[in-house]
Scaffold this active site. Structure first.
Site, mmCIF file in Angstrom:
data_model
loop_
_atom_site.group_PDB
_atom_site.id
_atom_site.type_symbol
_atom_site.label_atom_id
_atom_site.label_comp_id
_atom_site.label_asym_id
_atom_site.label_seq_id
_atom_site.Cartn_x
_atom_site.Cartn_y
_atom_site.Cartn_z
ATOM 1 N N LYS A 148 -11.861 23.798 1.853
ATOM 2 C CA LYS A 148 -10.959 23.531 2.972
ATOM 3 C C LYS A 148 -11.743 23.476 4.282
ATOM 4 O O LYS A 148 -12.773 24.156 4.435
ATOM 5 C CB LYS A 148 -9.912 24.649 3.013
ATOM 6 C CG LYS A 148 -8.787 24.482 4.001
ATOM 7 C CD LYS A 148 -7.798 25.636 3.836
ATOM 8 C CE LYS A 148 -6.653 25.571 4.816
ATOM 9 N NZ LYS A 148 -5.683 26.670 4.597
ATOM 10 N N SER A 223 -1.252 24.941 4.350
ATOM 11 C CA SER A 223 -2.252 24.247 5.143
ATOM 12 C C SER A 223 -3.451 23.758 4.330
ATOM 13 O O SER A 223 -4.287 23.015 4.841
ATOM 14 C CB SER A 223 -2.750 25.169 6.272
ATOM 15 O OG SER A 223 -3.354 26.333 5.759
ATOM 16 N N SER A 224 -3.547 24.164 3.054
ATOM 17 C CA SER A 224 -4.645 23.667 2.206
ATOM 18 C C SER A 224 -4.236 22.342 1.567
ATOM 19 O O SER A 224 -4.462 22.104 0.370
ATOM 20 C CB SER A 224 -5.001 24.695 1.126
ATOM 21 O OG SER A 224 -5.238 25.972 1.682
ATOM 22 N N ILE A 244 -1.933 32.104 4.384
ATOM 23 C CA ILE A 244 -1.340 33.154 5.217
ATOM 24 C C ILE A 244 0.183 33.145 5.149
ATOM 25 O O ILE A 244 0.835 34.029 5.676
ATOM 26 C CB ILE A 244 -1.809 33.037 6.688
ATOM 27 C CG1 ILE A 244 -1.496 34.330 7.458
ATOM 28 C CG2 ILE A 244 -1.189 31.829 7.372
ATOM 29 C CD1 ILE A 244 -2.076 34.374 8.853
ATOM 30 N N GLY A 245 0.750 32.128 4.500
ATOM 31 C CA GLY A 245 2.206 32.077 4.368
ATOM 32 C C GLY A 245 2.626 31.184 3.221
ATOM 33 O O GLY A 245 3.790 30.790 3.115
ATOM 34 N N GLY A 246 1.646 30.848 2.357
ATOM 35 C CA GLY A 246 1.901 29.929 1.255
ATOM 36 C C GLY A 246 0.932 28.763 1.251
ATOM 37 O O GLY A 246 1.109 27.790 0.519
ATOM 38 N N SER A 247 -0.134 28.856 2.041
ATOM 39 C CA SER A 247 -1.013 27.708 2.286
ATOM 40 C C SER A 247 -1.867 27.282 1.105
ATOM 41 O O SER A 247 -2.435 26.189 1.118
ATOM 42 C CB SER A 247 -1.915 27.988 3.490
ATOM 43 O OG SER A 247 -1.153 28.072 4.662
#
Length: 584
Positions: A148, A223-224, A244-247
């Protein structure tokens, strides 16, 4: 002395001229400053894009030079191999690391043309090949790995999709990249992310929008998201993402691959880039993404080695426990179909029920579990924790450049004054309680003492959650997983939908996703009657976000207690195998 007001007609003409010139000069200066800032922004964007384009061209040249000795069918065969088969053939010597790397470079270039998921090809991989035999004993010997954008690689930017991090190359490889290299892996490409990372789409002003490999009209998630798109499109066999929240989990779900979010700091975070460092309520983690669970397990086994524990002594020296991963013991599985915050889509519900039924038939025991105080946890602990500073840090990271359309709906309320957020929260509470509470949470904390109270509340909630887990004598937990992949421009409007994933960053539990089904025409038809748990605009947006998804993958989420990644992976593998048997 008394001051009197003069009308414009009473003022000396010279004075008027001076004032007019000053005002005009001030306006001209403001215009000039804005123009200069605009030019700086454009220059940085051009720089980032020209570097990416140059790396793409160099990668194409490398592939063309090598392709004279290899046929297209040979490359196609290499990229079709499973991780198990690929590592076996690399170790025995029937495939060379050079052939494998160039096959994946060629495939990644092809996938990127379609999906716009790569930000930088790492041409240092060619140098690494020269000394690769020194790593023949490594568990990932010769395996190409994508990383990433925010994963630090020496000499390359980790932009996080913001202009302020352009022209700021990493001075050294991060710990994860160093360990991957020592295990024989070859990092060869960096992948795209959303602006600022705190979003689950995959678009930014530097590199643009990445697309979903299963449907070009859908986001790959974030985000990934670049990782999800590249692996899902066949251009990488193993990737490294952050969450950090499902990334990690959301792009894995949206793109039909597997992903694991470990306990924070089970794998070293040293050398990773971020725009919001310092936040401690909802913890980030780095983890693997791949086509199957065995690949995730192999990556974890490779990373959890003495090299990592020496390079980063803050990481607990806990090698991978293969005995737990390979166990066949029947499990006591907690479950919930609806967390009470975001009602799952019809395809999420069906996929969850079918998976639960498969596990029950295999002899596992299920016990119902209800996440305690989910509304309180989302607003007072998650939102207020991530945005404890009132989003000041995130807003600061995007102030010097254009805001991407995927992020704009999310940060518009962040920009409101704190008093206005609080006032609107009170006004909206009787009409839209979830929206009101969410808006109030974005105001953050009011003082250091308030932040300490918030941290205490997170600790108390975590222990409350674990106490209920222990009371029910659960081994693991099965939950629905957010999906299917969204239409564009909805992620920023639907932070509410993150309850299934962000909860386990708050608790710091390992969690992974496994694709188990695909959206059916019946699932699509049921969206017409989907009302949600609250019937508010969030629920209405959710229906619009997941529409037109027939044939797209749907996943489930597997969760374990902190530091039990091996058990989480063992549970994921069980799900994966049962789904494969059903498909056969």
């Amino acid at each position: 002395m008394e001051w009197t007001e003069l009308s414009l007609s009473e003022m000396d003409p010279t004075c008027i001229s001076v004032l007019a010139a000053t005002a005009g000069g001030g306006a001209l200066l403001l215009f000039f400053m804005r123009y200069c800032n605009s030019q700086r922004m454009k220059l940085k964007i051009r720089k980032a894009r020209s570097r990416r384009d140059a790396s793409l061209q160099q990668a194409e040249q490398v592939v063309q030079q090598f392709s004279t000795t290899k046929s297209d069918s040979e490359n196609a065969h290499i990229v079709s191999l499973s991780m198990t088969e690929l590592t076996k053939r690399l170790q025995e010597g029937s495939l060379s690391p050079r052939a494998v790397l160039h096959a994946y470079m060629e495939k990644a270039l092809e996938v990127n043309k379609r999906l716009n998921c790569a930000t930088d090809f790492l041409l240092e991989s060619q140098q690494q090949l020269l000394n690769i035999e020194n790593c023949r004993g490594g568990l990932l010997y010769g395996v190409p790995v994508s990383i990433k954008d925010n994963v630090g690689y020496k000499g390359h930017d980790s932009t996080c999709g913001v202009l302020g991090k352009v022209d700021d190359p990493a001075e050294d490889d991060c710990v994860v990249v160093t360990v991957l290299k020592r295990q024989g892996a070859i990092p060869f490409v960096k992948t795209n992310i959303p602006q600022g990372l705190l979003n689950y789409d995959c678009s930014n002003p530097l590199y643009g929008q990445s697309l979903n490999p299963r449907n070009l009209q859908k986001t790959p998630g974030g985000s990934s998201g670049g990782e999800g798109a590249l692996i899902g499109g066949g251009g990488s066999i193993l990737g490294i993402g952050t969450d950090i929240g499902g990334s990690i989990r959301i792009p894995s779900s949206f793109c039909g691959i597997c992903g694991l979010k470990p306990t924070s700091n089970r794998i070293s975070l040293r050398g990773l880039s971020s725009v919001c460092r310092g936040q401690k309520s909802v913890l980030s983690a780095i983890g693997p993404m791949a086509r199957d669970v065995d690949s995730l397990a192999l990556c974890m086994k490779a990373l959890l080695c003495e090299d990592m524990f020496v390079l980063d002594p803050t990481v607990p020296p806990m090698p991978f426990n293969e005995k737990v991963y390979l166990s066949t013991k029947r499990l006591r599985i907690g479950y919930y179909e609806n967390d009470g915050y975001q009602m799952p889509s019809p395809s999420m519900k069906r996929a969850f029920r079918e998976t639960k039924e498969l596990l029950e038939r295999a002899g596992h025991t299920f016990v119902p579990f209800t996440p305690p105080q989910i509304v309180y946890a989302m607003h007072e602990l998650v939102v207020k924790g991530i945005l404890a500073d009132g989003a000041e840090t995130l807003l600061g990271s995007v102030k010097d450049g254009p805001v991407d359309p995927c992020l704009l709906p999310q940060i518009i309320p962040y920009r409101l004054p704190r008093w206005l957020k609080k006032t609107l929260s009170v006004i909206l509470r009787p009409i839209f309680p979830r929206i009101a509470a969410s808006l109030g949470g974005t105001a953050g904390v009011s003082s250091v003492a308030d932040l300490w109270r918030q941290h205490t509340s997170v600790e108390d909630y975590t222990h409350e959650f674990m106490s209920e887990w222990r009371r029910l004598k659960m081994d693991v937990l099965l939950t629905p997983m957010l999906g299917p992949a969204y239409n564009f421009n909805y992620c920023g409007k639907l932070t509410s939908a993150l309850s299934y994933t962000t909860l386990y960053n708050l608790l710091n539990f390992p969690a992974g996703v496994v694709p188990v089904s695909m959206v059916t025409a019946d699932d699509e038809a049921q969206l017409e009657s989907h009302k949600g748990n609250f019937g508010d605009p969030f629920d209405k947006f959710f229906v619009k976000a997941v529409r037109d998804a027939v044939g797209l993958p749907v996943a489930v989420q597997c969760v374990a207690l902190p530091w039990q990644e091996e058990l989480c992976l063992r549970f994921m593998r069980e799900v994966e195998q049962l789904v494969k048997e059903r498909t056969k």
